[in-house]
Write a protein that holds these residues in place. Structure first.
Motif, short mmCIF file in Angstrom:
data_model
loop_
_atom_site.label_atom_id
_atom_site.label_comp_id
_atom_site.label_asym_id
_atom_site.label_seq_id
_atom_site.Cartn_x
_atom_site.Cartn_y
_atom_site.Cartn_z
N ILE A 187 0.87 -1.18 0.00
CA ILE A 187 0.00 0.00 0.00
C ILE A 187 0.91 1.23 0.00
CG2 ILE A 187 -1.91 1.17 1.17
CD1 ILE A 187 -2.22 -1.57 2.77
N PRO A 188 1.40 1.68 -1.16
CA PRO A 188 2.35 2.79 -1.18
C PRO A 188 1.72 4.08 -0.70
CG PRO A 188 1.69 2.19 -3.41
CD PRO A 188 1.13 1.14 -2.51
N LEU A 189 2.42 4.76 0.21
CA LEU A 189 1.91 5.98 0.82
C LEU A 189 2.72 7.21 0.45
CD1 LEU A 189 1.26 4.56 4.41
CD2 LEU A 189 -0.39 4.82 2.55
N GLY A 190 3.95 7.03 -0.06
CA GLY A 190 4.79 8.17 -0.41
C GLY A 190 6.24 7.76 -0.56
N ALA A 191 7.12 8.78 -0.66
CA ALA A 191 8.57 8.57 -0.77
C ALA A 191 8.87 7.65 -1.96
CB ALA A 191 9.15 8.06 0.53
N ASP A 192 9.75 6.65 -1.75
CA ASP A 192 10.12 5.73 -2.83
C ASP A 192 9.19 4.53 -2.93
OD1 ASP A 192 10.89 4.71 -0.39
OD2 ASP A 192 12.71 3.76 -1.14
N GLN A 193 8.14 4.50 -2.13
CA GLN A 193 7.27 3.33 -2.07
C GLN A 193 6.56 3.01 -3.39
OE1 GLN A 193 4.88 4.41 1.38
NE2 GLN A 193 6.79 5.04 2.39
N PRO A 194 6.07 4.00 -4.15
CA PRO A 194 5.47 3.65 -5.45
C PRO A 194 6.45 2.98 -6.40
CG PRO A 194 4.82 5.87 -4.80
CD PRO A 194 5.89 5.43 -3.83
N VAL A 195 7.75 3.36 -6.32
CA VAL A 195 8.77 2.73 -7.18
C VAL A 195 8.90 1.25 -6.84
CG1 VAL A 195 11.22 2.73 -7.78
CG2 VAL A 195 10.01 4.91 -7.47
N HIS A 196 8.98 0.95 -5.53
CA HIS A 196 9.10 -0.45 -5.12
C HIS A 196 7.83 -1.24 -5.44
CE1 HIS A 196 12.95 0.12 -3.22
NE2 HIS A 196 12.48 1.13 -2.52
N ALA A 197 6.69 -0.62 -5.21
CA ALA A 197 5.43 -1.31 -5.49
C ALA A 197 5.33 -1.67 -6.97
CB ALA A 197 4.26 -0.42 -5.07
N LYS A 198 5.68 -0.72 -7.84
CA LYS A 198 5.62 -0.96 -9.28
C LYS A 198 6.52 -2.12 -9.69
CE LYS A 198 6.54 1.44 -13.69
NZ LYS A 198 7.69 0.65 -14.12
N ARG A 199 7.75 -2.13 -9.16
CA ARG A 199 8.68 -3.19 -9.55
C ARG A 199 8.25 -4.55 -9.00
NH1 ARG A 199 10.86 -5.05 -13.59
NH2 ARG A 199 12.88 -6.09 -13.36
N CYS A 200 7.70 -4.56 -7.79
CA CYS A 200 7.25 -5.82 -7.20
C CYS A 200 6.08 -6.42 -7.98
CB CYS A 200 6.87 -5.62 -5.74
SG CYS A 200 8.29 -5.42 -4.64
N VAL A 201 5.22 -5.56 -8.51
CA VAL A 201 4.12 -6.05 -9.35
C VAL A 201 4.68 -6.61 -10.65
CG1 VAL A 201 2.14 -5.32 -10.74
CG2 VAL A 201 2.33 -4.60 -8.35
N GLU A 202 5.65 -5.89 -11.25
CA GLU A 202 6.26 -6.37 -12.50
C GLU A 202 6.94 -7.72 -12.31
OE1 GLU A 202 7.32 -1.90 -14.26
OE2 GLU A 202 8.87 -3.14 -13.31
N LEU A 203 7.48 -7.96 -11.12
CA LEU A 203 8.15 -9.23 -10.83
C LEU A 203 7.19 -10.29 -10.29
CD1 LEU A 203 11.38 -7.76 -9.19
CD2 LEU A 203 11.20 -8.88 -11.43
N ASP A 204 5.91 -9.93 -10.15
CA ASP A 204 4.87 -10.86 -9.68
C ASP A 204 5.17 -11.41 -8.29
OD1 ASP A 204 3.22 -10.68 -11.96
OD2 ASP A 204 4.46 -12.12 -13.03
N VAL A 205 5.66 -10.55 -7.40
CA VAL A 205 5.88 -10.96 -6.01
C VAL A 205 4.95 -10.22 -5.07
CG1 VAL A 205 8.28 -11.60 -6.40
CG2 VAL A 205 7.74 -9.26 -5.68
#
Length: 410
Positions: free
Chosen positions: A347-365
């Motif tokens: 649940i990205p809330l700010g900072a670098d969290q959207p970047v990590h969330a996007k990559r984790c979805v791309e990697l299907d984890v």
């Protein structure tokens, strides 16, 4: 060859080795480096630096931290010399500027403000004079910092020192990204503050070395890597306090254990932890939630029978017992989860969290829930989905295996 000649050969061989060893000891004294570490005054920024500082100490190098005053006793307890530099988040001037960030609901605008006004702005302006004074007195060989601490950039250039930077998992915080985030004016003001010439193109922003504690496959494939990038095996550190693993965590259980957290900087965001707790009510998994050292667990009210709430538990101790993670998507939690092969609901809330969330979805984890769509039902469905779909765990385990093959800091 006579016995006398043989004896002389042996003696000369011993003398030769003694001379070589003496020279080695003598010259390695001059090879020991002085490393000056800096960071923003947030535990999530400090923790990734501690393992490499410890590795440097084990190798015989000299380590000093230049940090906000509140971090000095924390680092002293961990066995490091720390000198006060800059201001804490609780400083009235810093706190006033931090409060402005709440005016930006859009995460991109919020990130632009954080870099331009907070990190490259007030915090760097307050730290630069102190850090420069430490560098002039202690004379370090290298500055080591995390990617959001900018005072070290101008101090390193002013003192003609190489700078090693540790990003939060991805090589994405580059000079062009700083321009996109409108940090240019703040960085130019910072350069004027320490009497450096203008650098409107931010050409000097790129460090001499970038150390990424994450697997290569975690990188954004669209971002080319500089030759100065090195990938190293993450060593999780989050035990800056006295907290231990509760005894009940290690007891046998016949239900999955899910860990819920929003870290140490976003833990006061209204409604997030409450929704995570409500999502677990009556489910077939157990949930453990940590609220952060600065929050009272009692504020979450009465709990479902399958939920426990603690103030703080080091994730390095807790994650080995978990089956999945619900989190905000901060670097430490994401990489820690991948180090243990755990799928996530983010649940990205700010900072670098959207970047990590996007990559984790791309990697299907991971499954990502947008903050605007957040509710207990969405969290409940997402948790059950990743627990019941083996592919999430399998892909997270593959990343865990890749992490384990990376070289250590030594």
């Amino acid at each position: 060859m006579s016995r006398y000649a043989q004896l002389m050969v042996v003696c000369f061989r011993h003398i030769y080795h003694i001379i070589l060893y003496t020279l080695y000891v003598h010259f390695t004294k001059f090879m020991k480096m002085r490393l000056l570490f800096t960071t923003q005054p947030a535990l999530g920024h400090l923790h990734p630096l501690v393992p490499i500082a410890r590795a440097a100490q084990r190798t015989g190098h000299f380590v000093v931290f230049g940090v906000a005053p509140s971090f000095c006793p924390i680092l002293a307890k961990l066995g490091f010399e720390a000198r006060a530099a800059g201001a804490d988040y609780t400083d009235p001037e810093v706190a006033s500027i931090r409060s402005e960030g709440r005016k930006y609901p859009d995460l991109n605008d919020q990130m632009a403000w954080a870099v331009g006004k907070l990190f490259a702005g007030i915090l760097a302006q307050r730290m630069a004079p102190d850090l420069l004074s430490i560098a002039e007195e202690w004379k370090p060989d290298v500055l080591v910092t995390e990617v959001s601490e900018f005072a070290s950039w101008v101090v390193a250039e002013r003192q003609q020192l190489p700078r090693a930077v540790i990003p939060f998992g991805q090589y994405s915080e580059r000079a062009n990204r700083m321009r996109e985030l409108r940090a240019g004016p703040a960085l130019e003001a910072l350069r004027r503050q320490v009497q450096l010439p203008p650098d409107p193109e931010l050409k000097t922003l790129e460090p001499k070395m970038t150390l990424i504690f994450a697997p290569p496959s975690y990188q954004d494939p669209t971002v080319p890597l500089a030759p100065t990038v090195h990938f190293l095996r993450p060593t999780l550190f989050d035990q800056s306090g006295d907290e231990k693993l509760p005894d009940w965590v290690g007891k046998p259980r016949d239900r999955p254990l899910v860990y819920g957290t929003v870290g140490t900087a976003f833990n006061t965001t209204p409604g997030i932890l409450e929704s995570i707790v409500e999502a677990a009510a009556g489910e077939v998994f157990d949930l453990i939630v940590t609220v952060g050292r600065d929050r009272d667990p009692a504020l979450l009210g009465s709990l479902p029978a399958n939920v426990r709430v603690e103030r703080y538990i080091p994730q390095s101790l807790l994650l080995p017992w978990c089956n999945a993670v619900v989190a905000h998507g901060g670097y430490n939690t994401v990489i820690g989860s991948l180090c243990h092969g755990l799928p996530m609901v983010l649940i990205p809330l700010g900072a670098d969290q959207p970047v990590h969330a996007k990559r984790c979805v791309e990697l299907d984890v991971a499954v990502v829930i947008d903050r605007d769509a957040l509710n207990p039902t969405a969290i409940r469905n997402a948790v059950n989905h990743i627990l019941r779909t083996p592919s999430y765990r399998e892909r997270a385990t593959a990343l865990k295996t890749e992490i384990e093959t990376l070289p250590s800091m030594e």
